[in-house]
Scaffold this motif. Structure first.
Motif, PDB file in Angstrom:
ATOM      1  N   ASP A  83       0.885  -1.162   0.000  1.00 47.70           N
ATOM      2  CA  ASP A  83       0.000   0.000   0.000  1.00 47.70           C
ATOM      3  C   ASP A  83       0.920   1.208   0.000  1.00 47.70           C
ATOM      4  O   ASP A  83       1.429   1.599   1.040  1.00 47.70           O
ATOM      5  N   GLN A  84       1.160   1.787  -1.171  1.00 49.32           N
ATOM      6  CA  GLN A  84       2.207   2.790  -1.300  1.00 49.32           C
ATOM      7  C   GLN A  84       1.694   4.028  -2.029  1.00 49.32           C
ATOM      8  O   GLN A  84       0.985   3.930  -3.025  1.00 49.32           O
ATOM      9  N   ARG A  85       2.091   5.191  -1.514  1.00 53.53           N
ATOM     10  CA  ARG A  85       1.813   6.475  -2.164  1.00 53.53           C
ATOM     11  C   ARG A  85       3.139   7.123  -2.505  1.00 53.53           C
ATOM     12  O   ARG A  85       4.049   7.139  -1.680  1.00 53.53           O
ATOM     13  N   GLU A  86       3.233   7.645  -3.724  1.00 52.80           N
ATOM     14  CA  GLU A  86       4.465   8.285  -4.168  1.00 52.80           C
ATOM     15  C   GLU A  86       4.152   9.640  -4.776  1.00 52.80           C
ATOM     16  O   GLU A  86       3.073   9.846  -5.326  1.00 52.80           O
ATOM     17  N   LYS A  87       5.130  10.537  -4.689  1.00 53.90           N
ATOM     18  CA  LYS A  87       5.030  11.848  -5.321  1.00 53.90           C
ATOM     19  C   LYS A  87       6.330  12.056  -6.079  1.00 53.90           C
ATOM     20  O   LYS A  87       7.400  12.140  -5.475  1.00 53.90           O
ATOM     21  N   VAL A  88       6.248  12.101  -7.417  1.00 48.90           N
ATOM     22  CA  VAL A  88       7.429  12.148  -8.264  1.00 48.90           C
ATOM     23  C   VAL A  88       7.429  13.459  -9.048  1.00 48.90           C
ATOM     24  O   VAL A  88       6.383  13.892  -9.556  1.00 48.90           O
ATOM     25  N   VAL A  89       8.579  14.083  -9.162  1.00 47.49           N
ATOM     26  CA  VAL A  89       8.706  15.312  -9.943  1.00 47.49           C
ATOM     27  C   VAL A  89       8.640  14.954 -11.430  1.00 47.49           C
ATOM     28  O   VAL A  89       9.381  14.093 -11.904  1.00 47.49           O
ATOM     29  N   LEU A  90       7.734  15.617 -12.143  1.00 49.05           N
ATOM     30  CA  LEU A  90       7.599  15.377 -13.580  1.00 49.05           C
ATOM     31  C   LEU A  90       8.379  16.379 -14.409  1.00 49.05           C
ATOM     32  O   LEU A  90       9.017  16.018 -15.393  1.00 49.05           O
ATOM     33  N   THR A  95      14.295  27.808 -14.175  1.00 51.51           N
ATOM     34  CA  THR A  95      15.135  28.103 -13.007  1.00 51.51           C
ATOM     35  C   THR A  95      15.339  26.890 -12.106  1.00 51.51           C
ATOM     36  O   THR A  95      15.925  27.000 -11.039  1.00 51.51           O
ATOM     37  N   GLY A  96      14.831  25.735 -12.493  1.00 52.38           N
ATOM     38  CA  GLY A  96      15.035  24.508 -11.737  1.00 52.38           C
ATOM     39  C   GLY A  96      14.006  24.275 -10.649  1.00 52.38           C
ATOM     40  O   GLY A  96      14.186  23.395  -9.817  1.00 52.38           O
ATOM     41  N   GLN A  97      12.934  25.047 -10.652  1.00 51.45           N
ATOM     42  CA  GLN A  97      11.882  24.856  -9.667  1.00 51.45           C
ATOM     43  C   GLN A  97      10.840  23.877 -10.210  1.00 51.45           C
ATOM     44  O   GLN A  97      10.604  23.813 -11.414  1.00 51.45           O
ATOM     45  N   VAL A  98      10.223  23.158  -9.305  1.00 51.01           N
ATOM     46  CA  VAL A  98       9.240  22.148  -9.699  1.00 51.01           C
ATOM     47  C   VAL A  98       8.040  22.818 -10.348  1.00 51.01           C
ATOM     48  O   VAL A  98       7.497  23.789  -9.834  1.00 51.01           O
ATOM     49  N   ARG A  99       7.635  22.286 -11.480  1.00 49.57           N
ATOM     50  CA  ARG A  99       6.480  22.814 -12.208  1.00 49.57           C
ATOM     51  C   ARG A  99       5.304  21.834 -12.165  1.00 49.57           C
ATOM     52  O   ARG A  99       4.157  22.220 -12.173  1.00 49.57           O
ATOM     53  N   GLU A 100       5.630  20.518 -12.109  1.00 50.08           N
ATOM     54  CA  GLU A 100       4.588  19.504 -12.166  1.00 50.08           C
ATOM     55  C   GLU A 100       5.025  18.257 -11.411  1.00 50.08           C
ATOM     56  O   GLU A 100       6.187  17.849 -11.478  1.00 50.08           O
ATOM     57  N   PHE A 101       4.066  17.660 -10.683  1.00 49.04           N
ATOM     58  CA  PHE A 101       4.284  16.413  -9.958  1.00 49.04           C
ATOM     59  C   PHE A 101       3.389  15.326 -10.545  1.00 49.04           C
ATOM     60  O   PHE A 101       2.380  15.620 -11.176  1.00 49.04           O
ATOM     61  N   GLN A 102       3.760  14.081 -10.272  1.00 56.23           N
ATOM     62  CA  GLN A 102       2.881  12.956 -10.559  1.00 56.23           C
ATOM     63  C   GLN A 102       2.638  12.229  -9.244  1.00 56.23           C
ATOM     64  O   GLN A 102       3.581  11.852  -8.551  1.00 56.23           O
ATOM     65  N   LEU A 103       1.364  12.067  -8.911  1.00 57.19           N
ATOM     66  CA  LEU A 103       0.980  11.349  -7.702  1.00 57.19           C
ATOM     67  C   LEU A 103       0.675   9.913  -8.097  1.00 57.19           C
ATOM     68  O   LEU A 103      -0.050   9.675  -9.066  1.00 57.19           O
ATOM     69  N   ARG A 104       1.214   8.969  -7.354  1.00 60.81           N
ATOM     70  CA  ARG A 104       0.998   7.557  -7.669  1.00 60.81           C
ATOM     71  C   ARG A 104       0.474   6.830  -6.436  1.00 60.81           C
ATOM     72  O   ARG A 104       0.915   7.092  -5.322  1.00 60.81           O
ATOM     73  N   LEU A 105      -0.440   5.923  -6.684  1.00 60.19           N
ATOM     74  CA  LEU A 105      -0.977   5.078  -5.623  1.00 60.19           C
ATOM     75  C   LEU A 105      -0.895   3.641  -6.121  1.00 60.19           C
ATOM     76  O   LEU A 105      -1.417   3.327  -7.196  1.00 60.19           O
ATOM     77  N   ARG A 106      -0.219   2.795  -5.360  1.00 57.96           N
ATOM     78  CA  ARG A 106      -0.078   1.380  -5.726  1.00 57.96           C
ATOM     79  C   ARG A 106      -0.602   0.527  -4.587  1.00 57.96           C
ATOM     80  O   ARG A 106      -0.269   0.760  -3.423  1.00 57.96           O
ATOM     81  N   PHE A 107      -1.424  -0.444  -4.951  1.00 61.46           N
ATOM     82  CA  PHE A 107      -1.944  -1.380  -3.950  1.00 61.46           C
ATOM     83  C   PHE A 107      -1.849  -2.774  -4.532  1.00 61.46           C
ATOM     84  O   PHE A 107      -2.369  -3.046  -5.612  1.00 61.46           O
ATOM     85  N   ARG A 108      -1.152  -3.654  -3.821  1.00 62.15           N
ATOM     86  CA  ARG A 108      -0.999  -5.051  -4.243  1.00 62.15           C
ATOM     87  C   ARG A 108      -1.614  -5.929  -3.161  1.00 62.15           C
ATOM     88  O   ARG A 108      -1.413  -5.692  -1.970  1.00 62.15           O
ATOM     89  N   PHE A 109      -2.365  -6.944  -3.585  1.00 61.65           N
ATOM     90  CA  PHE A 109      -3.041  -7.824  -2.627  1.00 61.65           C
ATOM     91  C   PHE A 109      -3.239  -9.194  -3.235  1.00 61.65           C
ATOM     92  O   PHE A 109      -3.038  -9.406  -4.428  1.00 61.65           O
TER      93      PHE A 109
END
Length: 170
Positions: A83-90, A95-109
């Motif tokens: 059960d994992q949540r991730e936030k990755v810079v897209l 100027t090197g500042q974050v413009r966009e993120f990708q939110l990920r949700l993974r669930f394995r069962f």
């Protein structure tokens, strides 16, 4: 004149609804499960676990057991593997500042009987959403992020419900 227009519109709607019924269209109903008791080891503090428990018990057909001492009462065991949540810079701006993120949700069962018969082998549900970022609206973006995670969590719960309903026999 208005009455005639209303009657014409009403008859058109009736005809359309009759056509939908003839093609086999039906509203989604509560799923039928091959089991009546399910043990889940998802923690009480897990938002996904709470929502899944509520959804299963809301059908009125499944009782969820979360006490390990009562595991022998369950017909099936839902075993969460991840059960994992991730936030990755897209992307970054010039100027090197974050413009966009990708939110990920993974669930394995996996789902199995207490005797060990595997009903659903290890399966993973993975969702992702893109979110833009603006330093001048940090609080609003945090609220939007929380809303997107909650939406993805609800989607995962609905997918789990459909997969559990697909189990036809124990």
């Amino acid at each position: 004149m208005q009455r005639r227009a209303f009657l014409t519109a009403a008859s058109s709607v009736s005809l359309a609804l009759a056509g939908l019924g003839g093609c086999g269209f039906a509203l989604r109903k509560a799923p039928n499960f091959a089991f009546s008791t399910l043990y889940s080891s998802l923690p009480e503090s897990s938002p996904l676990g709470v929502e899944l428990r509520r959804s299963l018990e809301a059908t009125g057909k499944v009782k969820v057991i979360s006490d390990l001492r009562r595991i022998n009462e369950a017909q099936v065991i839902l075993e969460p593997l991840l059960d994992q949540r991730e936030k990755v810079v897209l992307s970054l701006n010039a100027t090197g500042q974050v413009r966009e993120f990708q939110l990920r949700l993974r669930f394995r069962f996996r789902l199995h009987t207490p005797a060990g018969k595997e009903l659903i082998p290890a399966s993973e549900i993975s969702l992702q959403r893109d979110i833009s970022f603006n330093e001048s609206a940090v609080l609003a973006k945090e609220a939007e992020e929380a809303l997107l995670y909650r939406d993805m969590q609800s989607d995962v719960v609905q997918q789990i419900m459909r997969r559990l309903a697909a189990v036809t026999e124990l």
